[in-house]
Design an enzyme around this catalytic site. Structure first.
Site, PDB file in Angstrom:
ATOM      1  N   GLU A 121      40.775  32.202  82.439  1.00  0.00           N
ATOM      2  CA  GLU A 121      40.525  31.386  81.230  1.00  0.00           C
ATOM      3  C   GLU A 121      39.444  31.993  80.351  1.00  0.00           C
ATOM      4  OE1 GLU A 121      42.161  29.443  79.690  1.00  0.00           O
ATOM      5  OE2 GLU A 121      43.517  29.456  81.386  1.00  0.00           O
TER       6      GLU A 121
HETATM    7  C1  LIG Z   1      44.289  34.407  90.182  1.00  0.00           C
HETATM    8  C2  LIG Z   1      44.447  34.597  88.711  1.00  0.00           C
HETATM    9  C3  LIG Z   1      45.126  33.640  87.975  1.00  0.00           C
HETATM   10  C4  LIG Z   1      45.312  33.823  86.600  1.00  0.00           C
HETATM   11  N1  LIG Z   1      46.078  32.924  85.886  1.00  0.00           N
HETATM   12  C5  LIG Z   1      46.459  33.241  84.624  1.00  0.00           C
HETATM   13  C6  LIG Z   1      47.452  32.461  83.930  1.00  0.00           C
HETATM   14  O1  LIG Z   1      47.929  31.431  84.414  1.00  0.00           O
HETATM   15  N2  LIG Z   1      47.859  32.886  82.707  1.00  0.00           N
HETATM   16  C7  LIG Z   1      47.371  34.016  82.134  1.00  0.00           C
HETATM   17  O2  LIG Z   1      47.810  34.351  81.049  1.00  0.00           O
HETATM   18  N3  LIG Z   1      46.417  34.760  82.738  1.00  0.00           N
HETATM   19  C8  LIG Z   1      45.966  34.403  83.971  1.00  0.00           C
HETATM   20  N4  LIG Z   1      45.028  35.165  84.619  1.00  0.00           N
HETATM   21  C9  LIG Z   1      44.447  36.311  83.922  1.00  0.00           C
HETATM   22  C10 LIG Z   1      42.984  36.088  83.558  1.00  0.00           C
HETATM   23  O3  LIG Z   1      42.866  35.140  82.543  1.00  0.00           O
HETATM   24  C11 LIG Z   1      42.407  37.464  83.181  1.00  0.00           C
HETATM   25  O4  LIG Z   1      42.331  38.211  84.389  1.00  0.00           O
HETATM   26  C12 LIG Z   1      41.047  37.363  82.520  1.00  0.00           C
HETATM   27  O5  LIG Z   1      41.153  36.772  81.258  1.00  0.00           O
HETATM   28  C13 LIG Z   1      40.393  38.746  82.356  1.00  0.00           C
HETATM   29  O6  LIG Z   1      41.296  39.690  81.856  1.00  0.00           O
HETATM   30  P1  LIG Z   1      41.473  41.092  82.619  1.00  0.00           P
HETATM   31  O7  LIG Z   1      41.724  40.794  84.046  1.00  0.00           O
HETATM   32  O8  LIG Z   1      42.477  41.887  81.901  1.00  0.00           O
HETATM   33  O9  LIG Z   1      40.054  41.775  82.519  1.00  0.00           O
HETATM   34  P2  LIG Z   1      39.533  42.662  81.290  1.00  0.00           P
HETATM   35  O10 LIG Z   1      39.860  41.992  80.009  1.00  0.00           O
HETATM   36  O11 LIG Z   1      40.023  44.049  81.485  1.00  0.00           O
HETATM   37  O12 LIG Z   1      37.965  42.627  81.504  1.00  0.00           O
HETATM   38  C14 LIG Z   1      37.279  43.442  82.475  1.00  0.00           C
HETATM   39  C15 LIG Z   1      35.786  43.151  82.388  1.00  0.00           C
HETATM   40  O13 LIG Z   1      35.296  43.520  81.082  1.00  0.00           O
HETATM   41  C16 LIG Z   1      34.597  42.449  80.509  1.00  0.00           C
HETATM   42  N5  LIG Z   1      34.786  42.442  79.057  1.00  0.00           N
HETATM   43  C17 LIG Z   1      35.932  42.574  78.367  1.00  0.00           C
HETATM   44  N6  LIG Z   1      35.697  42.500  77.059  1.00  0.00           N
HETATM   45  C18 LIG Z   1      34.372  42.284  76.906  1.00  0.00           C
HETATM   46  C19 LIG Z   1      33.505  42.125  75.794  1.00  0.00           C
HETATM   47  N7  LIG Z   1      33.960  42.106  74.545  1.00  0.00           N
HETATM   48  N8  LIG Z   1      32.188  41.957  76.029  1.00  0.00           N
HETATM   49  C20 LIG Z   1      31.699  41.935  77.287  1.00  0.00           C
HETATM   50  N9  LIG Z   1      32.473  42.093  78.373  1.00  0.00           N
HETATM   51  C21 LIG Z   1      33.800  42.278  78.191  1.00  0.00           C
HETATM   52  C22 LIG Z   1      35.192  41.195  81.143  1.00  0.00           C
HETATM   53  O14 LIG Z   1      34.279  40.107  81.069  1.00  0.00           O
HETATM   54  C23 LIG Z   1      35.438  41.672  82.563  1.00  0.00           C
HETATM   55  O15 LIG Z   1      34.263  41.560  83.325  1.00  0.00           O
HETATM   56  C24 LIG Z   1      44.775  34.963  85.973  1.00  0.00           C
HETATM   57  C25 LIG Z   1      44.050  35.910  86.720  1.00  0.00           C
HETATM   58  C26 LIG Z   1      43.910  35.736  88.069  1.00  0.00           C
HETATM   59  C27 LIG Z   1      43.186  36.808  88.853  1.00  0.00           C
END
Ligand SMILES: Cc1cc2nc3c(=O)[nH]c(=O)nc-3n(C[C@H](O)[C@H](O)[C@H](O)COP(=O)(O)OP(=O)(O)OC[C@H]3O[C@@H](n4cnc5c(N)ncnc54)[C@H](O)[C@@H]3O)c2cc1C
Length: 598
Positions: free
Chosen positions: A443
């Protein structure tokens, strides 16, 4: 195996003695007949459902997880999950705060928020199946066409079908502007949607005959980035006008993630291969439409951690009273026993009280937010609606990030109270820690929440919304500042409120010169803001407790509230000083570090 007692008395305290929710909500015509007894009775039944039906499945769900049949693309959920869901539907729980126009019971969000706290405390993984449906309901209710609403909302309201939220793709999570899923317009007004989504919670399961996926995708002529994203409703099975199910839509679960926690929830990889969808809201305005679901989900995620904080605390408290180890430093307390119960040790108490304070502060904030959400949507006075909407917008990232950071800390403390036994699966304590960890990530990660708070909710309007909330703090200080007994709560709160203005202005100026300064300060800033809000609610709770005691009420409940508030202000609130100091240290110690990170 852990146990769970629904914290009904604590909920009633916040609702009726601190926030006065019934009188507040009665100003809204749709809640004109609301009364405290009804709210209490519904939550009592809800608590029974949580503690008797879903809680016993929590450990089983963690051990078994979900399984995918790769040939049929069907998912089997852990033993008992499906039957518990059938009971949930049978009991009409899905309809609690849904619109009566679509078969809902029309109760305030506050009811749903409290009910969901209990469901999350009982079994977070199970709760995510109906929880996401509720978000899908909200998005469709706000942005669906009349036809979509008529066709789909009654089924989400009854719980006959569930909903999902399909945003994330392998190459983009935070930065949704990069998403690639395509939507091709068809002659009949529908769209064919093709792409791959990952990490979709409750993305496939065996609970219901149909699943409604809310999918973000791009139209062929869409502008690049986040301004070119549209929202589509993609059912697992096509739905005829009479509501009957038709052909299987090519939206398939192709894999399930093996993950740290919430094993009972299916985290699905979803492939859309020309799946038929209909547009929700306007073309290229999908993110705005999805924000309704995301905001509901953010409050929901804070509530997940609140539930875990409470259940972890309850079990740690019982254990600390039973487990005998060592003697109290000031001499034996249980002289008839070979050792004292560990609750005599100051640090064990600190861990317990930290979890307790995080639960009580979180509950007050969460219920308040739900009440403001109701006002923002349904209050007859436009100004009240607007003010409430601003407050909800301000508090949403705080609820999401502060409560989930606290929830992880609280579950960790509760596990620590169990010593080595906490690390062993059967006690259930390590599961709480694993389950709580995801709440800080999905989220929008907690970092992203902090950027939203500081950048969009505070600095973008020169602190106007923050000042709106600050007015409530000023009113409390004016009312209670003369009460000597309240000084231990009001003085630190007033000091922080004053500091917050200077702190915000300082970061705002720095950020104006160098925007990276905002990124360097935002996480600390959000925690300080979280304490400001908690401090406000703890002061209000202490004030109610002091009044009850002064009136001769001898119920130990009020002493407990007072002691928890004292602990909070003495031991947790002072963290704000170090947070402001680190935030003020500037961004150079983070960005001028290429050599250190080479
Ligand atoms: C168990 C689970 C359930 C989930 N359920 C859903 C779901 O129902 N629907 C759905 O669509 N998604 C879902 N997700 C996805 C989840 O919302 C994303 O994993 C999350 O938003 C982070 O995206 P990412 O994993 O691509 O990380 P990334 O976006 O690659 O981020 C990696 C790191 O970089 C940091 N970062 C990125 N941009 C910035 C910035 N501008 N400034 C500072 N730090 C930054 C982040 O905080 C993080 O620490 C789920 C994930 C999991 C693991």
């Amino acid at each position: 195996m852990p146990s769970y007692t629904p914290p009904l008395r604590d909920m009633q305290f916040v609702m009726h003695e601190v926030l006065n929710v019934v009188d507040e909500l009665k100003t809204i015509p749709r809640y004109g007949d609301l009364d405290a007894d009804t709210l209490n009775a519904v939550l009592e039944e809800g608590g029974k459902f949580a503690s008797e039906v879903t809680q016993p499945l929590n450990l089983i769900g963690d051990s078994q997880g979900c399984t995918l049949d790769k040939t049929t693309h069907e998912v089997t959920t852990p033993q008992g999950f499906k039957e518990a869901y059938a009971q949930y539907v049978e009991g009409g729980w899905a309809a609690l705060s849904c619109d009566s126009e679509y078969g809902g019971q029309g109760l305030p969000f506050v009811t749903n928020q409290c009910f969901y706290e209990m469901l999350n405390g009982a079994n977070q993984a199970w709760t995510m199946y109906p929880g996401l449906s509720h978000g899908a309901y909200e998005a469709l209710h706000a942005h669906g066409t009349d036809e979509q609403k008529k066709k789909y909302l009654p089924k989400l309201t009854s719980g006959e079908w569930t909903g999902t939220m399909c945003l994330t793709e392998p190459h983009c999570g935070t930065d949704l502007g990069m998403l690639r899923t395509k939507a091709e317009p068809q002659a009949d007004g529908t769209y064919k949607i093709t792409g791959n989504k990952i990490f979709i919670s409750a993305g496939e399961h065996d609970f219901t005959s149909n699943i409604l996926h809310l999918v973000l995708a791009r139209l062929p002529d869409a502008p690049k980035g986040s301004k070119g994203i549209s929202l589509f409703l993609v059912p697992k099975f096509m739905v005829a006008d009479d509501g009957s199910l038709g052909a299987r839509n090519p939206v398939f679960c192709t894999g399930l993630e093996h993950k740290m926690g919430i094993h009972g929830n299916a985290t699905a990889q979803i492939a859309l291969d020309g799946a038929v969808g209909t547009l929700v809201g306007e073309p290229n305005k999908g993110l705005q439409a999805m924000f309704v679901m995301m905001n509901a989900a953010r409050l929901g995620v804070g509530n997940q951690s609140l539930g875990l904080t409470e259940v972890a605390y309850q079990n740690a408290l019982v254990y600390a009273k039973e487990r005998l180890q060592m003697r109290s430093l000031s001499g034996p307390k249980a002289k008839d026993q070979p050792a004292d119960p560990i609750i005599v040790h100051p640090d064990v108490r600190k861990m317990l009280l930290t979890a307790k304070a995080y639960a009580e502060g979180g509950r007050a904030m969460s219920i308040y937010c739900a009440m403001m959400l109701d006002k923002s949507l349904y209050h007859p006075d436009e100004k009240v609606r607007k003010d409430a909407d601003d407050i909800v917008a301000l508090l949403t990232p705080i609820v999401k990030a502060f409560l989930t950071d606290n929830g992880f800390a609280a579950t960790n403390h509760a596990m620590q109270v169990f010593g080595g036994h906490g690390y062993i699966h059967e006690t259930g304590m390590e599961q709480f820690v694993r389950d709580a960890r995801i709440n800080m990530i999905y989220e929008g990660t907690n970092t992203v929440q902090s950027l939203d708070l500081l950048g969009r909710k505070v600095l973008a309007n020169q602190g106007a919304t923050l000042r709106k909330f600050g007015k409530q703090i000023e009113t409390l200080i004016a009312a209670e500042g003369v009460n000597e007994k309240m000084a231990e709560f009001i003085n630190p709160l007033a000091y922080l409120a004053d500091q917050m203005t200077k702190f915000t202005t300082e970061i705002g100026f720095k950020g104006f010169v160098n925007p990276d300064e905002v990124g360097g300060a935002s996480v600390d800033y959000l925690r300080v803001a979280g304490h400001l809000v908690f401090g406000y609610f703890f002061a209000r709770m202490a004030s109610v407790a002091l009044k009850a005691i002064a009136e001769g009420n001898t119920d130990p409940f009020y002493q407990a509230k007072l002691q928890t508030a004292r602990f909070y202000f003495a031991r947790l609130f002072p963290e704000t000083a170090s947070l402001m100091r680190t935030a003020r240290s500037g961004v150079a110690n983070l960005l001028d570090t290429d050599a250190a990170l080479a």
